[in-house]
Design a protein around this motif. Structure first.
Motif, PDB file in Angstrom:
ATOM      1  N   LYS A   7       0.846  -1.190   0.000  1.00 40.84           N
ATOM      2  CA  LYS A   7       0.000   0.000   0.000  1.00 40.84           C
ATOM      3  C   LYS A   7       0.882   1.241   0.000  1.00 40.84           C
ATOM      4  O   LYS A   7       1.914   1.278   0.660  1.00 40.84           O
ATOM      5  N   LEU A   8       0.449   2.245  -0.759  1.00 41.53           N
ATOM      6  CA  LEU A   8       1.162   3.517  -0.769  1.00 41.53           C
ATOM      7  C   LEU A   8       0.908   4.250   0.542  1.00 41.53           C
ATOM      8  O   LEU A   8      -0.200   4.244   1.065  1.00 41.53           O
ATOM      9  N   CYS A   9       1.925   4.884   1.036  1.00 48.95           N
ATOM     10  CA  CYS A   9       1.852   5.660   2.272  1.00 48.95           C
ATOM     11  C   CYS A   9       1.794   7.136   1.875  1.00 48.95           C
ATOM     12  O   CYS A   9       2.807   7.837   1.891  1.00 48.95           O
ATOM     13  N   VAL A  10       0.615   7.602   1.503  1.00 50.33           N
ATOM     14  CA  VAL A  10       0.433   8.944   0.979  1.00 50.33           C
ATOM     15  C   VAL A  10       0.641   9.984   2.088  1.00 50.33           C
ATOM     16  O   VAL A  10       0.123   9.835   3.195  1.00 50.33           O
ATOM     17  N   GLY A  11       1.435  11.006   1.789  1.00 47.21           N
ATOM     18  CA  GLY A  11       1.670  12.081   2.735  1.00 47.21           C
ATOM     19  C   GLY A  11       2.747  11.795   3.763  1.00 47.21           C
ATOM     20  O   GLY A  11       3.019  12.616   4.623  1.00 47.21           O
ATOM     21  N   ILE A  12       3.372  10.645   3.669  1.00 46.53           N
ATOM     22  CA  ILE A  12       4.421  10.256   4.612  1.00 46.53           C
ATOM     23  C   ILE A  12       5.768  10.462   3.937  1.00 46.53           C
ATOM     24  O   ILE A  12       5.970  10.065   2.790  1.00 46.53           O
ATOM     25  N   GLU A  13       6.701  11.073   4.660  1.00 51.73           N
ATOM     26  CA  GLU A  13       8.008  11.417   4.106  1.00 51.73           C
ATOM     27  C   GLU A  13       9.084  10.361   4.338  1.00 51.73           C
ATOM     28  O   GLU A  13      10.040  10.274   3.578  1.00 51.73           O
TER      29      GLU A  13
END
Length: 145
Positions: A7-13
């Protein structure tokens, strides 16, 4: 046969940023008197739940690369205020860093076979932790880390 999810971790740097977000969510859950559980929200419930629950993990894609994994311990289904179904993927607290590997963008989550999963990072290996993640990635691509 164990199956994982990616899963993509959107908004995580970074992995550290994800750890901070998880710590904040756990603290909020404890403060509200609820169970100290982490969830990943998704619209679609995996049809291969039994295979995922047989030791499967969520492999998190951060900034276009696999960076860590987290054990999946359950699923909860629900319906939101607008009548749409959703699934909460219950995650065991604690992230395990994996060898960074590029992953093209995708929506939602995808199944991930055990043979295709990136290896866990060897904590004793020289990794270049003091270098920026982008530089670490480039050096790994060149076989220098």
């Amino acid at each position: 046969m164990t199956v994982h999810l990616r899963k993509l971790c959107v908004g995580i740097e970074s992995v550290e940023h994800l750890e901070e977000v998880h710590a904040h969510r756990l603290a909020q859950a404890k403060a509200s008197g609820g169970p100290a559980v982490l969830y990943a929200y998704t619209r679609n419930t995996p049809k291969r739940k039994d295979e995922v629950l047989d030791g499967g993990c969520m492999y998190w894609v951060i900034k276009g690369q696999f960076r860590c994994r987290q054990e999946i311990i359950g699923f909860e289904n629900g319906v939101d205020e607008e009548g749409r179904k959703f699934c909460l993927i219950q995650l065991k607290p604690g992230l395990i860093k994996v060898e960074p590997r590029a992953q093209k963008p995708f929506q939602g989550w995808r199944y991930f076979e055990e043979k295709d999963a990136p290896s866990d990072l060897d904590e004793n290996a020289v990794k270049g932790d003091d270098l920026p993640e982008e530089m670490q990635s480039e050096l790994r691509d060149l076989g220098l880390l």
